[in-house]
Design a protein around this motif. Structure first.
Motif, mmCIF file in Angstrom:
data_model
loop_
_atom_site.group_PDB
_atom_site.id
_atom_site.type_symbol
_atom_site.label_atom_id
_atom_site.label_comp_id
_atom_site.label_asym_id
_atom_site.label_seq_id
_atom_site.Cartn_x
_atom_site.Cartn_y
_atom_site.Cartn_z
ATOM 1 N N MET A 113 54.058 66.503 35.094
ATOM 2 C CA MET A 113 54.769 67.353 34.149
ATOM 3 C C MET A 113 53.994 67.440 32.823
ATOM 4 S SD MET A 113 58.582 66.768 32.520
ATOM 5 C CE MET A 113 58.029 65.410 31.478
ATOM 6 N N LEU A 114 53.403 66.325 32.401
ATOM 7 C CA LEU A 114 52.656 66.300 31.142
ATOM 8 C C LEU A 114 51.426 67.194 31.168
ATOM 9 C CD1 LEU A 114 52.767 62.477 30.295
ATOM 10 C CD2 LEU A 114 54.130 64.298 29.245
ATOM 11 N N GLU A 115 50.942 67.506 32.380
ATOM 12 C CA GLU A 115 49.763 68.361 32.501
ATOM 13 C C GLU A 115 50.016 69.779 31.985
ATOM 14 O OE1 GLU A 115 46.563 67.647 33.494
ATOM 15 O OE2 GLU A 115 47.282 65.582 33.362
ATOM 16 N N ARG A 116 51.263 70.126 31.782
ATOM 17 C CA ARG A 116 51.593 71.451 31.264
ATOM 18 C C ARG A 116 51.323 71.559 29.767
ATOM 19 N NH1 ARG A 116 57.381 73.344 33.636
ATOM 20 N NH2 ARG A 116 56.748 75.157 32.440
ATOM 21 N N LEU A 117 51.087 70.417 29.129
ATOM 22 C CA LEU A 117 50.881 70.398 27.684
ATOM 23 C C LEU A 117 49.400 70.357 27.327
ATOM 24 C CD1 LEU A 117 53.572 67.723 26.727
ATOM 25 C CD2 LEU A 117 53.825 70.220 26.685
ATOM 26 N N GLY A 118 49.066 70.940 26.180
ATOM 27 C CA GLY A 118 47.715 70.811 25.651
ATOM 28 C C GLY A 118 47.505 69.402 25.125
ATOM 29 N N PRO A 119 46.268 69.006 24.828
ATOM 30 C CA PRO A 119 45.983 67.639 24.392
ATOM 31 C C PRO A 119 46.807 67.167 23.194
ATOM 32 C CG PRO A 119 43.939 68.737 24.968
ATOM 33 C CD PRO A 119 45.025 69.780 25.029
ATOM 34 N N VAL A 120 46.854 67.956 22.123
ATOM 35 C CA VAL A 120 47.584 67.531 20.924
ATOM 36 C C VAL A 120 49.087 67.495 21.185
ATOM 37 C CG1 VAL A 120 48.123 68.092 18.521
ATOM 38 C CG2 VAL A 120 45.791 68.378 19.375
ATOM 39 N N GLU A 121 49.593 68.483 21.906
ATOM 40 C CA GLU A 121 51.023 68.492 22.262
ATOM 41 C C GLU A 121 51.365 67.256 23.099
ATOM 42 O OE1 GLU A 121 51.848 73.305 22.578
ATOM 43 O OE2 GLU A 121 50.983 72.225 24.270
ATOM 44 N N ARG A 122 50.498 66.937 24.004
ATOM 45 C CA ARG A 122 50.723 65.763 24.858
ATOM 46 C C ARG A 122 50.749 64.484 24.028
ATOM 47 N NH1 ARG A 122 48.153 65.347 30.832
ATOM 48 N NH2 ARG A 122 48.748 63.230 31.386
ATOM 49 N N ALA A 123 49.817 64.376 23.087
ATOM 50 C CA ALA A 123 49.760 63.192 22.226
ATOM 51 C C ALA A 123 51.026 63.053 21.399
ATOM 52 C CB ALA A 123 48.530 63.270 21.317
ATOM 53 N N VAL A 124 51.418 64.128 20.729
ATOM 54 C CA VAL A 124 52.617 64.091 19.878
ATOM 55 C C VAL A 124 53.858 63.802 20.712
ATOM 56 C CG1 VAL A 124 54.131 65.475 18.391
ATOM 57 C CG2 VAL A 124 51.632 65.594 18.116
ATOM 58 N N PHE A 125 53.972 64.453 21.854
ATOM 59 C CA PHE A 125 55.142 64.257 22.710
ATOM 60 C C PHE A 125 55.245 62.805 23.176
ATOM 61 C CE2 PHE A 125 57.181 64.181 26.898
ATOM 62 C CZ PHE A 125 58.379 64.832 26.617
ATOM 63 N N LEU A 126 54.138 62.243 23.647
ATOM 64 C CA LEU A 126 54.159 60.861 24.147
ATOM 65 C C LEU A 126 54.435 59.856 23.031
ATOM 66 C CD1 LEU A 126 51.175 60.928 26.669
ATOM 67 C CD2 LEU A 126 53.577 60.502 27.226
#
Length: 304
Positions: A113-126
């Protein structure tokens, strides 16, 4: 305390914490391990007096290394042959620091599911959703403003809408029974059992990386999967391998081996009701099974 003893103590204390962030950021355990090794090599020659909060420093350092790697790997991901799936890990022994209620954030479906996010979005979300940092800390870690981090998090939540993991967890005993039923039905070409196990819109995603034989695109619908799983030609090799029930990414899944080599991992995502399979993820790329080779011995597997 000598410098060597101090760095060894820091390594024991924070290694798994750093790995937990890096693995969820990257989806590859081997790259996550490399990042942690590089970080502690740097810490070994750093003046520790400059570090006020070691845990936050580790999180910031790991996050930035992961962002750099993800940006540099973008083209490689785009040129990847077929579907790209995360690298599976055995159990949760390597990543034990999260509370029990957060265990699902290590699940294979969650990583995908996290693969749907860009790198920065993934970092902030996590950092916000899983590791529970406040926006001020996340701003410092990512080099963004606090207001920007709030917007990025909101955007990430919106992008993930509709792909959330079912909120009702399945008991491990029930999950194991269903996984074993699937393995047995697949092995014996049993259409009735497979029909009862798969949702109408079930999907199979395979990753062979252009090295191992695998479907290039997702295969959608119970009807198509039924034809595939009961074909005498498809997956002929998998039926000759040993199949084992094992804890992969904190959940019961299947591992296929030939002698002492891990050949494939099959992970499952169940429907909201918990009584059928919604998604199947088949990892056959040998590069993504290297970690499994290292940490998963034949004696630790249960034959299905």
């Amino acid at each position: 305390m000598t410098e060597k003893t101090e760095i060894e103590s820091l390594y024991r204390t924070y290694r798994t914490y750093g790995l937990s962030i890096a693995y969820r950021m990257l989806g590859t355990f081997t790259d996550a391990e490399d990042i942690i090794q590089d970080l502690f090599a740097e810490l070994a020659v750093k003046n520790m007096a400059d570090v006020q909060n070691m845990k936050a420093y580790i999180a910031k350092s790991v996050t930035n290394r992961c962002l750099n790697l993800l940006h540099s790997a973008k083209k490689k991901r785009e040129e990847y042959i077929g579907e790209w799936l995360p690298e599976p890990v055995t159990g949760t022994a390597e990543l034990p620091e999260l509370a029990a209620e957060q265990k699902d954030t290590l699940s294979y479906a969650y990583l995908l599911m996290l693969e749907r996010l860009g790198p920065v979005e993934r970092a902030v979300f996590l950092l916000r959703e899983v590791f529970e940092y406040d926006y001020g800390q996340i701003a410092d870690m990512t080099g963004k403003t606090e207001a920007n981090c709030r917007k990025i998090f909101s955007r990430a939540k919106q992008q993930l809408k509709g792909s959330e993991i079912p909120s009702t967890p399945i008991a491990q005993g029930q999950r194991k029974a269903m996984v074993e039923r699937f393995a047995n039905a697949f092995l014996h070409y049993d259409p009735e059992t497979l029909l009862s196990l798969l949702t109408e819109d079930a999907v199979l995603i395979s990753d062979g990386g252009g090295v191992a034989r695998a479907a290039i695109r997702p295969i959608v619908s119970r009807e198509r999967l039924l034809r595939l799983f009961t074909s005498s030609k498809a997956y002929r090799d998998m039926r000759t391998w040993n199949v084992h029930v094992a804890e992969i990414n904190g959940e019961i899944n299947l591992v296929y081996t030939s002698e002492t080599e891990v050949k494939s991992v099959l992970c499952f995502q169940f429907s909201e009701s918990g009584d059928q399979v919604q998604q199947l993820y088949m990892i056959k790329n040998p590069q993504k099974l290297k970690h499994m080779q290292t940490y998963l011995s034949e004696s630790s597997l249960e034959t299905g």
